[in-house]
Design a protein around this motif. Structure first.
Motif, PDB file in Angstrom:
ATOM      1  N   LEU A 129      57.153  30.097 -63.374  1.00 48.45           N
ATOM      2  CA  LEU A 129      57.753  28.765 -63.439  1.00 48.45           C
ATOM      3  C   LEU A 129      58.991  28.720 -62.549  1.00 48.45           C
ATOM      4  N   PRO A 130      59.031  27.812 -61.584  1.00 49.72           N
ATOM      5  CA  PRO A 130      60.186  27.718 -60.682  1.00 49.72           C
ATOM      6  C   PRO A 130      61.339  26.940 -61.314  1.00 49.72           C
ATOM      7  N   LEU A 131      61.857  27.460 -62.427  1.00 45.80           N
ATOM      8  CA  LEU A 131      62.978  26.811 -63.084  1.00 45.80           C
ATOM      9  C   LEU A 131      63.964  27.872 -63.574  1.00 45.80           C
ATOM     10  N   ARG A 132      65.182  27.442 -63.799  1.00 46.32           N
ATOM     11  CA  ARG A 132      66.217  28.311 -64.351  1.00 46.32           C
ATOM     12  C   ARG A 132      66.316  28.001 -65.840  1.00 46.32           C
ATOM     13  N   LEU A 133      66.143  28.994 -66.676  1.00 50.91           N
ATOM     14  CA  LEU A 133      66.167  28.798 -68.119  1.00 50.91           C
ATOM     15  C   LEU A 133      67.453  29.371 -68.697  1.00 50.91           C
ATOM     16  N   VAL A 134      68.126  28.574 -69.517  1.00 53.48           N
ATOM     17  CA  VAL A 134      69.396  28.973 -70.144  1.00 53.48           C
ATOM     18  C   VAL A 134      69.199  28.941 -71.652  1.00 53.48           C
ATOM     19  N   ALA A 135      69.567  30.009 -72.339  1.00 54.34           N
ATOM     20  CA  ALA A 135      69.397  30.106 -73.794  1.00 54.34           C
ATOM     21  C   ALA A 135      70.708  29.832 -74.503  1.00 54.34           C
ATOM     22  N   TRP A 136      70.622  29.685 -75.836  1.00 52.87           N
ATOM     23  CA  TRP A 136      71.781  29.348 -76.660  1.00 52.87           C
ATOM     24  C   TRP A 136      72.849  30.433 -76.674  1.00 52.87           C
ATOM     25  N   ASP A 137      72.477  31.656 -76.302  1.00 56.36           N
ATOM     26  CA  ASP A 137      73.469  32.739 -76.289  1.00 56.36           C
ATOM     27  C   ASP A 137      74.159  32.871 -74.937  1.00 56.36           C
ATOM     28  N   GLY A 138      73.842  31.964 -74.011  1.00 53.45           N
ATOM     29  CA  GLY A 138      74.453  32.003 -72.680  1.00 53.45           C
ATOM     30  C   GLY A 138      73.666  32.780 -71.654  1.00 53.45           C
ATOM     31  N   SER A 139      72.615  33.484 -72.067  1.00 57.38           N
ATOM     32  CA  SER A 139      71.811  34.239 -71.105  1.00 57.38           C
ATOM     33  C   SER A 139      70.982  33.297 -70.245  1.00 57.38           C
ATOM     34  N   GLU A 140      70.659  33.741 -69.039  1.00 53.46           N
ATOM     35  CA  GLU A 140      69.890  32.930 -68.094  1.00 53.46           C
ATOM     36  C   GLU A 140      68.791  33.772 -67.476  1.00 53.46           C
ATOM     37  N   ALA A 141      67.711  33.099 -67.060  1.00 52.56           N
ATOM     38  CA  ALA A 141      66.600  33.778 -66.405  1.00 52.56           C
ATOM     39  C   ALA A 141      65.924  32.793 -65.467  1.00 52.56           C
ATOM     40  N   GLY A 142      65.231  33.343 -64.475  1.00 54.73           N
ATOM     41  CA  GLY A 142      64.545  32.499 -63.512  1.00 54.73           C
ATOM     42  C   GLY A 142      65.324  32.374 -62.220  1.00 54.73           C
ATOM     43  N   PRO A 143      64.722  31.793 -61.184  1.00 56.33           N
ATOM     44  CA  PRO A 143      65.376  31.676 -59.874  1.00 56.33           C
ATOM     45  C   PRO A 143      66.714  30.945 -59.963  1.00 56.33           C
ATOM     46  N   ALA A 144      67.739  31.524 -59.372  1.00 55.76           N
ATOM     47  CA  ALA A 144      69.076  30.911 -59.414  1.00 55.76           C
ATOM     48  C   ALA A 144      69.123  29.597 -58.644  1.00 55.76           C
ATOM     49  N   ASP A 145      68.254  29.457 -57.651  1.00 53.02           N
ATOM     50  CA  ASP A 145      68.266  28.241 -56.835  1.00 53.02           C
ATOM     51  C   ASP A 145      67.187  27.247 -57.266  1.00 53.02           C
ATOM     52  N   ALA A 146      66.664  27.371 -58.469  1.00 46.93           N
ATOM     53  CA  ALA A 146      65.617  26.470 -58.954  1.00 46.93           C
ATOM     54  C   ALA A 146      66.127  25.033 -58.988  1.00 46.93           C
ATOM     55  N   PRO A 147      65.268  24.043 -58.715  1.00 49.82           N
ATOM     56  CA  PRO A 147      65.711  22.651 -58.679  1.00 49.82           C
ATOM     57  C   PRO A 147      66.062  22.075 -60.050  1.00 49.82           C
ATOM     58  N   VAL A 148      65.625  22.730 -61.116  1.00 51.78           N
ATOM     59  CA  VAL A 148      65.882  22.207 -62.453  1.00 51.78           C
ATOM     60  C   VAL A 148      66.284  23.355 -63.386  1.00 51.78           C
ATOM     61  N   ARG A 149      67.217  23.064 -64.280  1.00 50.87           N
ATOM     62  CA  ARG A 149      67.648  24.013 -65.306  1.00 50.87           C
ATOM     63  C   ARG A 149      67.245  23.454 -66.669  1.00 50.87           C
ATOM     64  N   VAL A 150      66.584  24.276 -67.472  1.00 51.85           N
ATOM     65  CA  VAL A 150      66.187  23.890 -68.822  1.00 51.85           C
ATOM     66  C   VAL A 150      67.043  24.684 -69.800  1.00 51.85           C
ATOM     67  N   VAL A 151      67.794  23.954 -70.612  1.00 49.84           N
ATOM     68  CA  VAL A 151      68.758  24.584 -71.515  1.00 49.84           C
ATOM     69  C   VAL A 151      68.252  24.475 -72.952  1.00 49.84           C
ATOM     70  N   PHE A 152      67.989  25.631 -73.584  1.00 48.95           N
ATOM     71  CA  PHE A 152      67.677  25.679 -75.011  1.00 48.95           C
ATOM     72  C   PHE A 152      69.005  25.795 -75.749  1.00 48.95           C
ATOM     73  N   ARG A 153      69.450  24.689 -76.330  1.00 48.16           N
ATOM     74  CA  ARG A 153      70.782  24.659 -76.932  1.00 48.16           C
ATOM     75  C   ARG A 153      70.859  25.436 -78.235  1.00 48.16           C
ATOM     76  N   ASN A 154      69.728  25.649 -78.872  1.00 39.24           N
ATOM     77  CA  ASN A 154      69.720  26.369 -80.149  1.00 39.24           C
ATOM     78  C   ASN A 154      68.313  26.895 -80.415  1.00 39.24           C
ATOM     79  N   ARG A 155      68.193  27.694 -81.466  1.00 39.99           N
ATOM     80  CA  ARG A 155      66.886  28.246 -81.832  1.00 39.99           C
ATOM     81  C   ARG A 155      65.910  27.135 -82.256  1.00 39.99           C
ATOM     82  N   ARG A 156      66.446  26.058 -82.802  1.00 40.28           N
ATOM     83  CA  ARG A 156      65.595  24.970 -83.267  1.00 40.28           C
ATOM     84  C   ARG A 156      64.755  24.384 -82.129  1.00 40.28           C
ATOM     85  N   ALA A 157      65.295  24.369 -80.917  1.00 43.81           N
ATOM     86  CA  ALA A 157      64.546  23.843 -79.776  1.00 43.81           C
ATOM     87  C   ALA A 157      63.241  24.598 -79.590  1.00 43.81           C
TER      88      ALA A 157
END
Length: 446
Positions: free
Chosen positions: A20-48
């Motif tokens: 998936l060409p996206l940057r994923l951000v988790a509730w603990d501040g960790s990130e994964a995926g291409p740094a230059d991805a056009p979209v960032r998806v932020v999971f604000r909490n475990r409930r998401a």
């Protein structure tokens, strides 16, 4: 154990069988995926993530986004238009995912403390309505839930024309307002509107087509809708346009209209609310309201896949919309729960069949698929440009609902074999079989 973000991204890629060409951000501040991805998806909490785990596919994703538990940073089109998501989530859901992928994903989520009870759906999720499907009472309640959320919000979204249907992007159109005017004119030509023509506008909305028919062509118009807010504003707009002597706006179901015959009928973006089982009644009622030689223009979203023989109505997802196909009753989709409860998207063949069985002769069917994609993108631009105002008017959850709905629908119309939009022109033949129609179609395009 790895970061939370890496675990989530790996799980989704495992299920979708593609990176998936996206940057994923988790509730603990960790990130994964291409740094230059056009979209960032932020999971604000475990409930998401729990929302997605308990309702895999479009509904869980929608619940997480609408609730605000999941945030999309960047264009929502960049997320929804990923081929991996289109092919797997929009068309196939989680079917075909092997059990090992599921077990690995669940194990990762347990390690990150995600598994828990299913979260409550967002407050804007609609419950099933009481009463028979597509009964007059239930349709009135359903339509009200969608259209009576405030005229100011619709004005923000649609622009000054207040037309909530596909525009006609003729040569020279540079805005959605131009396209809506051109659509009204296109329909007027097809119906051969002239001074004194008696027109019934079924599902007249906020009165734009009725006003256009009266002001530009001198037609005498009856517009009907079951939305109280639409009636109130449409009547004011008619007065402001100075055509009160030619236009009557009624709070009325089309099935209650008894003062035919009319010379012409237009139904613009309303037949999606009729339903497969009631389509024959719809066709017969409109046929009975027309004079011999009278014309019907039916403007309707369509599925591109025909219903198989011996079908029964069922809902499935196609390009973000609820589409009728064969089989048993299916789970309610995002569109059904949040946008158009009871709405049904039928193949053009089903509409043509119902019209012909109802007595009509179908003379023309025109596809405007690409026109609706352009219209929807224009509405998204209006919404995002005035986002804070939209949130003030309808709340953050409903504003996010509309953004996802409009963007997903636009993508659905941009690809073939997903969604279509057709204008079907039909006539009630005279007693001798005469249609009163020209033999060629040059007149139709001006």
């Amino acid at each position: 154990m790895g970061s939370v973000a890496a675990g989530i991204l790996t799980t989704f890629e495992d299920v979708l069988k593609a990176p998936l060409p996206l940057r994923l951000v988790a509730w603990d501040g960790s990130e994964a995926g291409p740094a230059d991805a056009p979209v960032r998806v932020v999971f604000r909490n475990r409930r998401a993530l729990r929302r997605i785990l308990y309702s895999p596919g479009e509904l869980g994703l929608a619940r997480a986004y609408v609730s605000g538990d999941l945030e999309v940073q960047g264009s929502v089109f960049d997320l929804l238009d990923m081929p991996q998501i289109i092919e797997r989530v929009s068309s196939h859901g989680v079917r075909g995912v092997d059990s090992r992928s599921i077990r690995r994903g669940v194990a990762r989520m347990i390690r990150h403390g995600v598994v828990g009870p299913p979260p409550r759906p967002p407050a804007t999720e609609l419950r099933r309505r009481a009463g028979g499907r597509h009964s007059e009472h239930r349709d009135a309640v359903t339509v009200s839930s969608h259209y009576d959320i405030g005229n100011e919000f619709y004005r923000l979204l649609l622009g000054p024309t207040m037309m909530y249907s596909c525009g006609y992007w003729a040569d020279g159109c540079t805005s959605v307002d131009d396209a809506q005017w051109a659509k009204c004119e296109h329909i007027s030509r097809k119906l051969d509107l002239r001074p004194g023509t008696r027109l019934l506008d079924v599902g007249c909305g906020w009165g734009a087509m009725a006003i256009h028919a009266a002001r530009e062509h001198g037609a005498r118009v009856v517009g009907v809708t079951v939305s109280h807010e639409q009636v109130d504003l449409a009547r004011r707009r008619v007065a402001e346009a100075g055509v009160e002597d030619l236009v009557e706006i009624r709070l009325q179901d089309y099935r209650e209209v008894r003062d035919g015959p009319f010379d012409a009928i237009c139904s613009i973006g309303m037949a999606e609310h009729v339903g497969l089982d009631h389509l024959p009644v719809y066709a017969e009622d409109l046929f009975g309201l027309l004079r011999d030689g009278g014309r019907l223009l039916n403007h309707q979203i369509s599925s591109v896949r025909p219903l198989p023989p011996g079908h029964s109505a069922r809902a499935r997802v196609q390009g973000g919309a609820r589409v009728v196909s064969s089989g048993r009753k299916a789970a309610r989709t995002f569109i059904d729960r949040y946008v158009f409860p009871d709405g049904e998207i039928l193949p053009l063949s089903a509409t043509v069949d119902a019209l012909e069985r109802g007595g009509f002769e179908v003379r023309d069917a025109e596809s405007l698929r690409e026109h609706y994609a352009l219209t929807l993108r224009a509405w998204v631009a209006n919404l995002t440009a005035q986002w804070d105002r939209a949130v003030t008017l309808v709340g953050a959850e409903r504003a996010r609902t509309w953004l996802m709905y409009l963007a997903a629908s636009a993508i659905g119309f941009e690809y073939p074999h997903r969604l279509g939009l057709n204008q079907t022109l039909a006539v009630r033949p005279g007693p001798g079989g005469e249609s009163g129609m020209p033999r060629t179609r040059g007149w139709m395009y001006g």
